[in-house]
Design an enzyme around this catalytic site. Sequence first.
Site, PDB file in Angstrom:
ATOM      1  N   GLY D 146     -27.348 -10.895   4.409  1.00 37.36           N
ATOM      2  CA  GLY D 146     -28.784 -11.834   4.469  1.00 37.36           C
ATOM      3  C   GLY D 146     -28.528 -11.884   5.820  1.00 37.36           C
ATOM      4  O   GLY D 146     -27.883 -10.681   6.610  1.00 37.36           O
ATOM      5  N   CYS D 147     -29.455 -12.295   6.853  1.00 38.74           N
ATOM      6  CA  CYS D 147     -29.651 -11.829   8.477  1.00 38.74           C
ATOM      7  C   CYS D 147     -28.290 -12.249   9.234  1.00 38.74           C
ATOM      8  O   CYS D 147     -28.136 -11.945  10.225  1.00 38.74           O
ATOM      9  CB  CYS D 147     -31.703 -12.341   8.437  1.00 38.74           C
ATOM     10  SG  CYS D 147     -31.546 -13.719   8.393  1.00 38.74           S
TER      11      CYS D 147
END
Lengths: 335, 335, 335, 335
Positions: D146-147
Amino acid sequence: MSMGIRVAVAGASGYAGGELLRLVAGHPEFDLVAATAHSQAGHRVDVVHPQLTGLDLVLGTTDPTALADADLVFLALPHGESAALAAQLPAEVRIVDLGADHRLADPYAWAQYYGGTHAGQWTYGLPELPGQRELIAESTRVANTGCYAAAITLALAPLIADGAASPADVVVVAASGTSGAGRAAKPHLLASEVLGDLSPYRVGTHQHVPEIKQASGATGLSFTPVLAPMPRGILATVTAVPARGVDPQQVLAQAYADAPFVHVLPEGRWPHTAATLGSNSCHLQATVDIDSGRLIVLSALDNLGKGAAGQAVQNANLMLGLPETTGLSIWGVAP
Amino acid sequence: MSMGIRVAVAGASGYAGGELLRLVAGHPEFDLVAATAHSQAGHRVDVVHPQLTGLDLVLGTTDPTALADADLVFLALPHGESAALAAQLPAEVRIVDLGADHRLADPYAWAQYYGGTHAGQWTYGLPELPGQRELIAESTRVANTGCYAAAITLALAPLIADGAASPADVVVVAASGTSGAGRAAKPHLLASEVLGDLSPYRVGTHQHVPEIKQASGATGLSFTPVLAPMPRGILATVTAVPARGVDPQQVLAQAYADAPFVHVLPEGRWPHTAATLGSNSCHLQATVDIDSGRLIVLSALDNLGKGAAGQAVQNANLMLGLPETTGLSIWGVAP
Amino acid sequence: MSMGIRVAVAGASGYAGGELLRLVAGHPEFDLVAATAHSQAGHRVDVVHPQLTGLDLVLGTTDPTALADADLVFLALPHGESAALAAQLPAEVRIVDLGADHRLADPYAWAQYYGGTHAGQWTYGLPELPGQRELIAESTRVANTGCYAAAITLALAPLIADGAASPADVVVVAASGTSGAGRAAKPHLLASEVLGDLSPYRVGTHQHVPEIKQASGATGLSFTPVLAPMPRGILATVTAVPARGVDPQQVLAQAYADAPFVHVLPEGRWPHTAATLGSNSCHLQATVDIDSGRLIVLSALDNLGKGAAGQAVQNANLMLGLPETTGLSIWGVAP
Amino acid sequence: MSMGIRVAVAGASGYAGGELLRLVAGHPEFDLVAATAHSQAGHRVDVVHPQLTGLDLVLGTTDPTALADADLVFLALPHGESAALAAQLPAEVRIVDLGADHRLADPYAWAQYYGGTHAGQWTYGLPELPGQRELIAESTRVANTGCYAAAITLALAPLIADGAASPADVVVVAASGTSGAGRAAKPHLLASEVLGDLSPYRVGTHQHVPEIKQASGATGLSFTPVLAPMPRGILATVTAVPARGVDPQQVLAQAYADAPFVHVLPEGRWPHTAATLGSNSCHLQATVDIDSGRLIVLSALDNLGKGAAGQAVQNANLMLGLPETTGLSIWGVAP
């Protein structure tokens, strides 16, 4: 280490200079052999341009000896400073000047809008003008277009050349992102001033007027530039009186059929600046106003891409016999 | 609690509605007695408009009974929805309609640009037009200007009326902040799309064209609207052919000598949108292009202020016999 | 012309100064009798602050004689310049100092974070602290809060005072709009640098740390400030270790039950900066992190409003015996 | 036409999908053979992603047959939709899943934060973790980070692994540009809402918490995410209690000595998001707070680059035996 073409960038600390460094460093045929600056000389590149972290290079001083050893030199200097430096470089060193010094044919126009003595005209660096690609390929000295001039000329020149638009009463309103105003710390360029603001400047007196007229063929031009709250991008709204009943979109599509970086959009899509960020592309669309009957052409590009550094690399590619798209992106970075 | 003028806002959940609530709630002579909405009915105002936290009010449903009890009703409804509601309100209830329904004199123009049957014309709510302040004061039904029409008409009408500008070939490029596009969640209005972007839309076909022509006196109009990456503000660049040798700045200065909200700037200063944010002011400046000889007038205002809610309160003040500046700010919030 | 309270603003050319002028000029009990500046002295106010177009005033030079005639003087000078000027004003002239000079009790903290000799402490201008409203009302010299200190102290002080939060390990990350960095033209504040950017600065060493500790009661503070791409607004994320099992929202709601400008939001709504723009309000919300169990309090305000000029006017109102809300807005300008 | 590696992108209409198309189309070893979407299927790519004007491709429907023919498939689907599609693809087709479905080891954490049944864990796609580069190279199924997890884990994992930071009390505040929230038209993502605003969300309950803990080694995590007014970029402020007296900068520098995309900045320079736009780089800097003694690490990256599409291409390069930097840029596009 490749044995590529030796390339130097003078004036590497500004925004056009930074974009040149990014493009040159990523170019498959170029070796970046020198990058020079004025007050920033002696600093690492990534101190001046944090986006280039990982590029191991120190800025040198801008003097002819630092540059003379290159095969090609990009000059990204303040207007009026290119001529003196260029005169000290060997004739065989190819030069692309991103400044205004060598764009104009008319010394009087130079004197009126810039002041001082005109340095003389070089080959005009807009490859998409008819025949210009070949002229550039044969030149060792090329004057890169101004950012506004690139956006407006690409929108207008084919229509005037074709007789589709009258050159006599062209009205242009063009808005630019802040990087077009340079990196000098001026109060009106502070984020606090620019955020949430559209601000016109040099209305009716901008120094790009003679260049735009010369390149596009317009004979009468009303030009209003506007500063917009974004870092990059130019959107030019170009209107002209149609000279005969032609489809302006078709004229443009034909003019740029073979141009890899100029895209006449399909009907229903309008150019917008964000779609060109980081690319060397110009997007165009045209229509006829249903009320006034005026031609309206919209033109969008990245002022540091097709409006400056990208354009300069495209010119350099042509001068060096490379495919003009080498090291450049057609596609933008969005959103 | 004051015994003030009873005021209601219909369509209070949108951006113009929110600004109306702010102005009405802060108005020294108004009592905000009702605020109504459609899908947001039943919610507290501060849930819908967090900037109004501290205003203790629940949005009601938009129906005539909720509004009939007010002395004055603002309608901030989608275009085409005002007429039906207005018809159900008592004649003595004063109404300011922020929608387009009652602006146009010409039913054919309505049909062409908006579609459907025209609801009939009301007094046009731009007090700065000659004689209009008096007409508004005598009216119980006023059609507020559109935001673009306000910016452009204030720039242009005095020049055409004076004979200083030809009405025949007016070219306008106007950029607006995103609140002018409303609060409906549309993909092209997402921040990811808008940030860093200038995006033209409805080029040459915008539905405000007939209103602008009617209000300004222009007979031929090329109008290009552009969406700009800022929440509020309109900057209109209005160019026209000068009809005789007059100083456009002087014509404008004279026309607005007694207008508290229209400021013709001193020479050397150009209007910019951020200076008008939150105010009911419009800033103007004019020049003659040195190359083309065209008149260029720049006009800046807050599309939710003088372009919508501020204008509406100014009209309401006039209709109610109050000083037109009551509850409005001449000064913007900057930076 | 009213016979109001005579008010002067020293340092009127900066951003806090401009907001002070807007608030003072619109204040129903104040007469703006003088506004002074340094390099901008001699200019009309609307040249320096275009948003104040229509305010007919020329900036004077900042010297005691220009200010001594006022009933109350706001000092919006660079840090370190207030003390010398204040010393030359008559004792009966009330002064609100927006600078840091007189905020700290501890001269060693001043020396460590600001350098030089401490000018001595004045009454701390945060009316929402317990008992502080009364102290301010009795004072003729008040040191306005810093913008970060206002946002963080309002979030934290009641929790520490109540024993709900431990003072020992407070972690704060707070982002501010660019106007908080002032109006001096510095390269890192250019719009080209700030747009699209979040940029931390003075990490772990910011000079507001001692003020925040002194005002909030924190004994250990990790503070990371971040510059955000917006002109105004502070969002502070304040986390602390809960000292006992209390509902932090309830503690805050009780602490600010009678504070007109501090709004503890209903559950489910989080503070965000845009909702406070142009207002003197601070929005708060608190929760307990489900993973770590830390208290998290979010605090939003306008750094030029409750963080500077609005706070200063609130203090001035108290010092002059006026209702503290006079001339101030609870509601923000949005979108 | 090259005989490259056949690559497909499923979920190509979103923001991560658009960035994947840009990277894949420009990758020297990849042939983009299919791009699929849901509601946008049937549209030309440049209608959906105007920045890809010039890329001649029509979006297909997302079904296994359209993808099974590729050597490698990127899945950029909404969370919860990857598992079903992946199950229908041949085992020899390599898959990089940009969704969350296969990141977590703990099915209970999945159930708590995402709901529903966990699809099972794949190799975690963060090559810079010790030993992970090799694991990824041997995998045919990789779960991209995930970012937020990428930004925070890169900042934190080496410090915890080294014993320099305690895993027990980690406090993170991280702000993201709007593209991280996706392309669905939601009211709170409108430009009118986002411009000028910092807005926290899912405070203390964000679904990335278990991924961050699993990847970084943190055992107690307070995480506050904030939406920032910019299209791209994450800035994470990560604080932790130092476990012993080490220089955190040195620990990080050593951990990433051989990582081409992770740059520990020289002392005095802080990471900021704009410097990473369009790149696959992460910039890090660390310090010890002088007041609290906490470790503070700042981490900046492009949420669509190292936080999503760039990371995915880096993983794909490793899975395919290519140099991990192929087709990716270390340098950002700025300003």
